[in-house]
Every structure is written in C-alpha cells, then in structure tokens.
Design an enzyme around this catalytic site. Structure first.
Site, PDB file in Angstrom:
ATOM      1  N   CYS A 161     -52.816  22.953  -7.572  1.00 24.16           N
ATOM      2  CA  CYS A 161     -52.892  22.655  -6.135  1.00 24.16           C
ATOM      3  C   CYS A 161     -52.678  21.176  -5.827  1.00 24.16           C
ATOM      4  O   CYS A 161     -52.434  20.817  -4.674  1.00 24.16           O
ATOM      5  CB  CYS A 161     -54.242  23.085  -5.578  1.00 24.16           C
TER       6      CYS A 161
HETATM    7  N1  COA Z   1     -64.647  41.707   1.107  1.00 31.15           N
HETATM    8  C1  COA Z   1     -65.972  41.901   1.385  1.00 31.15           C
HETATM    9  N2  COA Z   1     -66.957  41.347   0.656  1.00 31.15           N
HETATM   10  C2  COA Z   1     -66.601  40.568  -0.379  1.00 31.15           C
HETATM   11  C3  COA Z   1     -65.263  40.318  -0.715  1.00 31.15           C
HETATM   12  C4  COA Z   1     -64.267  40.931   0.077  1.00 31.15           C
HETATM   13  N3  COA Z   1     -62.959  40.745  -0.171  1.00 31.15           N
HETATM   14  N4  COA Z   1     -65.225  39.510  -1.787  1.00 31.15           N
HETATM   15  C5  COA Z   1     -66.490  39.243  -2.119  1.00 31.15           C
HETATM   16  N5  COA Z   1     -67.333  39.890  -1.281  1.00 31.15           N
HETATM   17  C6  COA Z   1     -68.810  39.886  -1.294  1.00 31.15           C
HETATM   18  C7  COA Z   1     -69.366  39.640  -2.687  1.00 31.15           C
HETATM   19  O1  COA Z   1     -69.453  40.851  -3.410  1.00 31.15           O
HETATM   20  C8  COA Z   1     -70.716  39.045  -2.379  1.00 31.15           C
HETATM   21  O2  COA Z   1     -71.613  40.087  -2.056  1.00 31.15           O
HETATM   22  P1  COA Z   1     -73.179  39.997  -2.443  1.00 31.15           P
HETATM   23  O3  COA Z   1     -73.703  38.806  -1.685  1.00 31.15           O
HETATM   24  O4  COA Z   1     -73.712  41.302  -1.977  1.00 31.15           O
HETATM   25  O5  COA Z   1     -73.206  39.800  -3.921  1.00 31.15           O
HETATM   26  C9  COA Z   1     -70.463  38.242  -1.096  1.00 31.15           C
HETATM   27  O6  COA Z   1     -69.296  38.813  -0.502  1.00 31.15           O
HETATM   28  C10 COA Z   1     -70.246  36.765  -1.357  1.00 31.15           C
HETATM   29  O7  COA Z   1     -69.257  36.619  -2.388  1.00 31.15           O
HETATM   30  P2  COA Z   1     -68.797  35.196  -2.915  1.00 31.15           P
HETATM   31  O8  COA Z   1     -67.735  35.379  -3.934  1.00 31.15           O
HETATM   32  O9  COA Z   1     -70.019  34.422  -3.296  1.00 31.15           O
HETATM   33  O10 COA Z   1     -68.145  34.642  -1.578  1.00 31.15           O
HETATM   34  P3  COA Z   1     -67.943  33.156  -1.122  1.00 31.15           P
HETATM   35  O11 COA Z   1     -68.725  32.930   0.101  1.00 31.15           O
HETATM   36  O12 COA Z   1     -68.117  32.186  -2.243  1.00 31.15           O
HETATM   37  O13 COA Z   1     -66.405  33.168  -0.682  1.00 31.15           O
HETATM   38  C11 COA Z   1     -64.303  32.356  -1.553  1.00 31.15           C
HETATM   39  C12 COA Z   1     -65.404  33.432  -1.633  1.00 31.15           C
HETATM   40  C13 COA Z   1     -63.309  32.606  -2.648  1.00 31.15           C
HETATM   41  C14 COA Z   1     -63.647  32.497  -0.181  1.00 31.15           C
HETATM   42  C15 COA Z   1     -64.957  30.958  -1.658  1.00 31.15           C
HETATM   43  O14 COA Z   1     -65.828  30.929  -2.775  1.00 31.15           O
HETATM   44  C16 COA Z   1     -63.952  29.845  -1.831  1.00 31.15           C
HETATM   45  O15 COA Z   1     -62.982  29.718  -1.082  1.00 31.15           O
HETATM   46  N6  COA Z   1     -64.222  28.942  -2.763  1.00 31.15           N
HETATM   47  C17 COA Z   1     -63.387  27.776  -3.017  1.00 31.15           C
HETATM   48  C18 COA Z   1     -62.228  28.237  -3.795  1.00 31.15           C
HETATM   49  C19 COA Z   1     -61.137  27.219  -3.916  1.00 31.15           C
HETATM   50  O16 COA Z   1     -61.022  26.278  -3.195  1.00 31.15           O
HETATM   51  N7  COA Z   1     -60.331  27.450  -4.877  1.00 31.15           N
HETATM   52  C20 COA Z   1     -59.199  26.669  -5.099  1.00 31.15           C
HETATM   53  C21 COA Z   1     -58.117  27.613  -5.295  1.00 31.15           C
HETATM   54  S1  COA Z   1     -56.647  26.785  -5.554  1.00 31.15           S
END
Ligand code: COA
Length: 383
Positions: free
Chosen positions: A157
């Site tokens: 990225c």
């Molecule tokens: N639809 C519905 N629920 C979902 C889901 C989806 N697609 N994906 C995950 N969940 C649920 C999980 O199961 C979890 O449920 P629980 O609380 O019952 O266990 C809950 O939502 C939270 O999941 P989590 O993975 O902790 O979500 P988050 O708030 O961390 O969001 C991202 C996920 C990926 C959006 C976020 O972590 C993110 O953007 N992080 C930074 C990533 C980044 O910048 N990466 C660089 C890439 S180049």
C-alpha cells in the site's frame, strides 16, 4: 530535496464497472448458502462451523466503504467462481496493468501540458505485479514512447509514496529530469471473495504522478515537494504468500489449485484487521508529527491519507490536527473506490486539490503491509 522537485500533475484511470455493498454481499451470502448446504452433514456433526452471512451495514460502519470499481464484475459476482475473470493476453498484446497505467499517465501528462518526449523514466509502483519480467514499467515506457528507462517496485500500500521518493531522489541526483510514477492496482485479483472478514475491502484503479525538476519552465500551478519520509517495520499482520516458489513446493497442480481456491487460502490477501488498526494509527500519527516538526510545518491544510478505513483515517487526522477533520481537511474517496492500495491517497489528491491557494500545504500519506508508511509534504505554488 527541498523545492528542487515538483509534483507537476496527477492522472487517474477508473475501471468501467462498479459493485455496491449490497451486490457484493448478495453474492457472498449466496456462496455461503451453497457452502453450508454442501457441508451440512459435517456442520451437523460439529466437525466444521457453518459460515456466517456478511452484511452491508457492517461493511459501511466498520470501514466506510459503500462501493468499489472493478475491472471485471461478472466473475466476482458469480457464486460458482468468486474471482474476477481477466483473460490472459498474448505476448503481442498490451498487458492489462500496462493498459491501465498508460491511461493514467496520459491523463497526468495532459494535465501538466507535457508529452512523452518530456519524460525520462517510468516507475511502476504497486502491490501486485502480474508477471516476473519484463518489467511492466518497460512495457508502459514503450507504449507511451518514453525514452530512457523504467523499472517496477512493490511496497504494497505504500508503493506510491516510496515510488515518489525514489523518483524525487533520482531527479535531485541528476539521473533524470522528469519521471512518471504509476500505480496500477487490480486489488480484486488478490482479494479472497470467500473471506467474510475482508471480501469487501478492495477495488481496482490506476493513478499516475508526474515528477519534474523544479527548474523546468512551466505555467501551471504545481506542488513543491518539501520532504518525503519512509519507514518500514516488519509485521505478519498483512500478508500474501503467493510467489514463484508456490508451484515448486506443491506436490501437484491439483493440490496447488485446491490451495489457491480454498476459502482460507494464504495465496491471496490475508490480514489481522484489528491488529493492523491498532498498530498503524500510532505509527503513522507519530511519523506525521515528527516529519512536520522536522520541516517546521505549523499548519496543515489538507491530508490525503491512504484510503483503507474511514475510522482509522479519522483517528490519525484527529491526532495530528487536534480536532476531528472536516471533509475538506481529510478528503474521503474510500466510500466510492474502497481500498485501492497504493493508489488511494493519490486518488484523494487528484480529486481534491484544485481549491488549494498558493502556499497551502498538504500531506500525501500511505501505510500498509510491511508494515510500511510514507509521508510526503507538498506546497501549492502560484504558477
Ligand atoms: N459482515 C458482518 N459481520 C462481520 C463481517 C462481515 N463481512 N466481518 C466480520 N464481522 C463480524 C465479526 O465476526 C465480529 O463479530 P463478533 O464481535 O461477534 O466476534 C465483528 O464483526 C467485528 O469483527 P472485526 O474483524 O473485529 O471487525 P473490525 O471492526 O476490526 O473491522 C476491518 C474489520 C477489516 C474493516 C478493520 O479491522 C480494518 O479496516 N482494519 C484496518 C485494516 C487495514 O488498514 N489494512 C490495510 C490493508 S492494505
């Protein structure tokens, strides 16, 4: 580097198709239904867990993403496939990454009032290169008619800011006078559309930046590059294990295909999103503040941040500015484009800079796998 190099213009290629969250979630949930039916007896026996549906509400709340542009829609939304269909091109055809790159570069050249004859080199800096060699940059150079040289580089990225720094250093050192840095990103091809945690994250796009020596005559306003800082710190929290040794380590092709298409494959993008969130925010905000101090910048007019997660960007901008950023201070393109890896911050700059007055200072900032991060401070000139 101070003021000896300018960002003369940026360019953008936007793919012809878009997929909304509802469309993507519809395909994912249909695939989940099929998978659960196929594994019904194992689920009933407690041997495997049933897959859970995705939701548009979660995606928008957790990430800020509403839609994404893609090079192919039909393959991604085909529940029997769940991957873009991008047919292999012959060696005598322009590759798809080069095709996107050429459009973005031509856009940047036109905006700067330049032609290929004014350019000395091309750097393709992106997360995923479609082949080992010849370099995509050499193909783009050939297609544009640029003399000189080209090379590819990948810092995930952060590829755009690292590419910008490499180009600026070469211009400062006298290796070239004008360089195109181009970021073609087909992120849909490295995304696992069968992974609920991340199937919504990425989109496709290409951006280009034309960097020039400051003493080249020009009439249009540009951005002086005040400074560019790069940082890397090893982490396994964002990873893609696809590589040229995968076939060699696999017993046979059937095994490799099964590994490549498994819902939990490591031969596509995988991440620990929560950990990334927690690690990146302090790393990047500290880096921005330290770089501002070094350059004695007291007022920041715009932050073109890497577009991965809206909440993450709000927190970073708040730490730096001392208040919640307005839409003008930290423009968002993530809602329409999703995460486009290295191109995201460049799209934000491309679409949100015309209103800046001479003297205004902006920050182009990337962060991602590696971990890697880049901060580039830019000052708008009068002409
Ligand atoms: N639809 C519905 N629920 C979902 C889901 C989806 N697609 N994906 C995950 N969940 C649920 C999980 O199961 C979890 O449920 P629980 O609380 O019952 O266990 C809950 O939502 C939270 O999941 P989590 O993975 O902790 O979500 P988050 O708030 O961390 O969001 C991202 C996920 C990926 C959006 C976020 O972590 C993110 O953007 N992080 C930074 C990533 C980044 O910048 N990466 C660089 C890439 S180049």
């Amino acid at each position: 580097m101070r003021s000896s190099v300018v960002l003369a213009a940026t360019g953008l290629f936007t793919p012809p198709h878009a997929i909304s969250n509802d469309e993507l979630v519809g395909a994912y949930n249909a695939w989940v239904g099929r998978w659960n039916d196929q594994h019904a007896s194992q689920i009933a026996a407690g041997e495997v867990e049933a897959k859970q549906p995705s939701s548009s509400e979660f995606i928008e709340k957790a990430s800020g993403i509403r839609s994404r542009f893609v090079m192919d829609r039909s393959g991604i939304l085909d529940v029997t496939r769940m991957a873009p269909r991008l047919p292999r091109r012959g060696n005598d055809e322009l590759s798809i990454l080069a095709e996107m790159s050429v459009v973005a570069c031509e856009d940047a050249l036109a905006r700067a009032g330049r032609t290929a004859a004014d350019v000395d080199a091309v750097i393709v800096a992106c997360s995923n290169l479609q082949r080992a060699y010849p370099a995509i940059a050499v193909e783009v150079q050939h297609a544009l008619g640029v003399r000189g040289f080209g090379f590819d580089m990948n810092v995930a990225c952060s590829s755009a800011t690292f590419g910008l720094r490499a180009a600026a250093d070469m211009i400062t050192a006298g290796s070239a006078r004008a360089i195109l840095v181009v970021n073609p990103e087909i992120c849909s091809a490295h995304l696992n559309f069968k992974d609920r945690d991340c199937h919504f994250i990425f989109g496709d796009v290409a951006t280009a930046m034309l960097l020039e020596h400051a003493d080249i005559p020009r009439e249009k306003p540009v951005f002086e590059i005040l400074g560019a800082r790069l940082e890397t710190s090893f982490s396994n929290n964002i990873r893609n294990n696809l590589g040229f040794l995968n076939r060699a380590e696999s017993a046979d092709d059937a095994e490799l295909l099964a590994r490549m298409t498994a819902p939990d494959t490591d031969l596509l993008f995988v991440q620990e999103g929560r950990k990334v969130f927690k690690d990146i925010i302090p790393m990047v905000s500290r880096m921005i503040v330290a770089h501002m101090d070094e350059l004695r910048i007291e007022k920041l007019d715009r932050m073109w941040l890497h577009q991965a997660n809206l909440n993450m960007n709000r927190l970073i901008a708040t730490k730096v500015l001392g208040h919640e950023p307005s839409a003008e201070e930290a423009p968002v393109v993530l809602d329409r484009f999703a995460n486009t890896s290295s191109a995201g911050s460049v799209i934000a700059l491309h679409l949100h800079h015309e209103d800046l007055a001479p003297g205004a200072i902006g920050l182009l900032c990337s962060f991602g796998a590696g971990y890697s991060a880049g901060t580039v401070f830019l000052r708008r000139t009068a002409s």
